[in-house]
Design a protein around this motif. Sequence first.
Motif, PDB file in Angstrom:
ATOM      1  N   LEU A   1       0.829  -1.206   0.000  1.00  0.00           N
ATOM      2  CA  LEU A   1       0.000   0.000   0.000  1.00  0.00           C
ATOM      3  C   LEU A   1       0.865   1.258   0.000  1.00  0.00           C
ATOM      4  CD1 LEU A   1      -2.822   1.209   0.099  1.00  0.00           C
ATOM      5  CD2 LEU A   1      -2.694   1.099   2.586  1.00  0.00           C
ATOM      6  N   LEU A   2       1.882   1.291   0.833  1.00  0.00           N
ATOM      7  CA  LEU A   2       2.784   2.437   0.878  1.00  0.00           C
ATOM      8  C   LEU A   2       3.490   2.630  -0.463  1.00  0.00           C
ATOM      9  CD1 LEU A   2       4.228   4.653   2.516  1.00  0.00           C
ATOM     10  CD2 LEU A   2       5.926   2.920   3.136  1.00  0.00           C
ATOM     11  N   SER A   3       3.926   1.548  -1.077  1.00  0.00           N
ATOM     12  CA  SER A   3       4.625   1.632  -2.355  1.00  0.00           C
ATOM     13  C   SER A   3       3.723   2.189  -3.449  1.00  0.00           C
ATOM     14  CB  SER A   3       5.124   0.250  -2.776  1.00  0.00           C
ATOM     15  OG  SER A   3       5.951  -0.298  -1.802  1.00  0.00           O
ATOM     16  N   ILE A   4       2.500   1.692  -3.522  1.00  0.00           N
ATOM     17  CA  ILE A   4       1.577   2.147  -4.555  1.00  0.00           C
ATOM     18  C   ILE A   4       1.193   3.607  -4.330  1.00  0.00           C
ATOM     19  CG2 ILE A   4      -0.751   1.832  -5.474  1.00  0.00           C
ATOM     20  CD1 ILE A   4      -0.355  -1.172  -5.026  1.00  0.00           C
ATOM     21  N   LEU A   5       0.911   3.976  -3.086  1.00  0.00           N
ATOM     22  CA  LEU A   5       0.553   5.377  -2.809  1.00  0.00           C
ATOM     23  C   LEU A   5       1.708   6.324  -3.120  1.00  0.00           C
ATOM     24  CD1 LEU A   5      -1.502   5.042   0.496  1.00  0.00           C
ATOM     25  CD2 LEU A   5      -2.347   5.610  -1.778  1.00  0.00           C
ATOM     26  N   ALA A   6       2.919   5.951  -2.740  1.00  0.00           N
ATOM     27  CA  ALA A   6       4.078   6.808  -3.006  1.00  0.00           C
ATOM     28  C   ALA A   6       4.356   6.906  -4.501  1.00  0.00           C
ATOM     29  CB  ALA A   6       5.306   6.278  -2.270  1.00  0.00           C
ATOM     30  N   GLY A   7       4.230   5.800  -5.239  1.00  0.00           N
ATOM     31  CA  GLY A   7       4.429   5.828  -6.681  1.00  0.00           C
ATOM     32  C   GLY A   7       3.395   6.686  -7.386  1.00  0.00           C
ATOM     33  N   THR A   8       2.139   6.585  -6.945  1.00  0.00           N
ATOM     34  CA  THR A   8       1.079   7.413  -7.518  1.00  0.00           C
ATOM     35  C   THR A   8       1.328   8.883  -7.226  1.00  0.00           C
ATOM     36  OG1 THR A   8      -0.486   5.602  -7.243  1.00  0.00           O
ATOM     37  CG2 THR A   8      -1.408   7.802  -7.562  1.00  0.00           C
ATOM     38  N   ALA A   9       1.705   9.198  -5.993  1.00  0.00           N
ATOM     39  CA  ALA A   9       2.000  10.586  -5.635  1.00  0.00           C
ATOM     40  C   ALA A   9       3.188  11.116  -6.429  1.00  0.00           C
ATOM     41  CB  ALA A   9       2.272  10.688  -4.133  1.00  0.00           C
ATOM     42  N   ALA A  10       4.231  10.316  -6.580  1.00  0.00           N
ATOM     43  CA  ALA A  10       5.402  10.752  -7.350  1.00  0.00           C
ATOM     44  C   ALA A  10       5.019  11.019  -8.792  1.00  0.00           C
ATOM     45  CB  ALA A  10       6.496   9.685  -7.280  1.00  0.00           C
ATOM     46  N   TYR A  11       4.237  10.139  -9.388  1.00  0.00           N
ATOM     47  CA  TYR A  11       3.809  10.336 -10.776  1.00  0.00           C
ATOM     48  C   TYR A  11       2.979  11.604 -10.922  1.00  0.00           C
ATOM     49  CZ  TYR A  11       1.386   9.747 -15.177  1.00  0.00           C
ATOM     50  OH  TYR A  11       0.879   9.970 -16.422  1.00  0.00           O
ATOM     51  N   MET A  12       2.009  11.788 -10.030  1.00  0.00           N
ATOM     52  CA  MET A  12       1.135  12.965 -10.134  1.00  0.00           C
ATOM     53  C   MET A  12       1.923  14.257  -9.936  1.00  0.00           C
ATOM     54  SD  MET A  12      -1.599  11.715 -11.111  1.00  0.00           S
ATOM     55  CE  MET A  12      -2.545  13.211 -11.160  1.00  0.00           C
ATOM     56  N   LEU A  13       2.846  14.264  -8.998  1.00  0.00           N
ATOM     57  CA  LEU A  13       3.664  15.463  -8.788  1.00  0.00           C
ATOM     58  C   LEU A  13       4.529  15.757 -10.012  1.00  0.00           C
ATOM     59  CD1 LEU A  13       4.715  14.949  -5.067  1.00  0.00           C
ATOM     60  CD2 LEU A  13       3.189  16.717  -5.969  1.00  0.00           C
ATOM     61  N   LEU A  14       5.132  14.736 -10.578  1.00  0.00           N
ATOM     62  CA  LEU A  14       5.956  14.946 -11.771  1.00  0.00           C
ATOM     63  C   LEU A  14       5.125  15.461 -12.938  1.00  0.00           C
ATOM     64  CD1 LEU A  14       8.235  11.790 -11.634  1.00  0.00           C
ATOM     65  CD2 LEU A  14       8.976  14.161 -11.441  1.00  0.00           C
ATOM     66  N   VAL A  15       3.974  14.872 -13.161  1.00  0.00           N
ATOM     67  CA  VAL A  15       3.136  15.283 -14.285  1.00  0.00           C
ATOM     68  C   VAL A  15       2.574  16.686 -14.081  1.00  0.00           C
ATOM     69  CG1 VAL A  15       0.954  14.776 -15.467  1.00  0.00           C
ATOM     70  CG2 VAL A  15       2.550  12.950 -14.993  1.00  0.00           C
ATOM     71  N   GLN A  16       2.202  17.025 -12.848  1.00  0.00           N
ATOM     72  CA  GLN A  16       1.576  18.318 -12.600  1.00  0.00           C
ATOM     73  C   GLN A  16       2.577  19.472 -12.532  1.00  0.00           C
ATOM     74  OE1 GLN A  16      -1.722  18.975 -12.536  1.00  0.00           O
ATOM     75  NE2 GLN A  16      -1.970  16.842 -13.123  1.00  0.00           N
ATOM     76  N   PHE A  17       3.802  19.208 -12.060  1.00  0.00           N
ATOM     77  CA  PHE A  17       4.718  20.318 -11.827  1.00  0.00           C
ATOM     78  C   PHE A  17       5.933  20.336 -12.749  1.00  0.00           C
ATOM     79  CE2 PHE A  17       2.549  19.824  -7.693  1.00  0.00           C
ATOM     80  CZ  PHE A  17       1.896  21.041  -7.699  1.00  0.00           C
ATOM     81  N   LEU A  18       6.496  19.188 -13.100  1.00  0.00           N
ATOM     82  CA  LEU A  18       7.707  19.187 -13.922  1.00  0.00           C
ATOM     83  C   LEU A  18       7.442  18.956 -15.397  1.00  0.00           C
ATOM     84  CD1 LEU A  18      10.253  17.261 -11.687  1.00  0.00           C
ATOM     85  CD2 LEU A  18      10.031  19.709 -12.032  1.00  0.00           C
ATOM     86  N   PHE A  19       6.453  18.144 -15.725  1.00  0.00           N
ATOM     87  CA  PHE A  19       6.193  17.803 -17.122  1.00  0.00           C
ATOM     88  C   PHE A  19       4.855  18.350 -17.595  1.00  0.00           C
ATOM     89  CE2 PHE A  19       9.221  14.677 -15.661  1.00  0.00           C
ATOM     90  CZ  PHE A  19      10.133  14.669 -16.698  1.00  0.00           C
TER      91      PHE A  19
END
Length: 144
Positions: A89-107
Amino acid sequence: MPDNRHALLLVAVIAAVTAAIRFLPFLLFQKKTPRAVLYLGSVLPNAIMGMLVVYCLRHVSLSGGSHGIPEAAAILVVWLLHRWKHNTLLSILAGTAAYMLLVQFLFRRQKGAPQKANFAARLFAGHRWSGPEPQQRRKNLEKF
């Protein structure tokens, strides 16, 4: 009132079938679980996760846009965190958060950049439908 009885009967049948499906393995395998079932229980979770990864990455383009960098980074976060903490659960939540942050702010897509067409528009772009024209289709339908 008959509609309510029908709905209640429908819910009762669905509940009974669900309970039977869940209890059936315990009734069938009371003494010893077959080796085939144990094997499937050990192999299927990884196979399903692999299929989900392939399904999620099916539209990633390495030649355009962000070149798959946010997706690769999120996969790396999930893999590293799961190797470290062994918490799905922690891995999936952290991966989802990392993806969303990258897509929303860097890419983020630049203003004025062309919009991606939706899936159907990309699939049928430039495709002329085969078959009779609409007027001919109407005439064919009127025959019946």
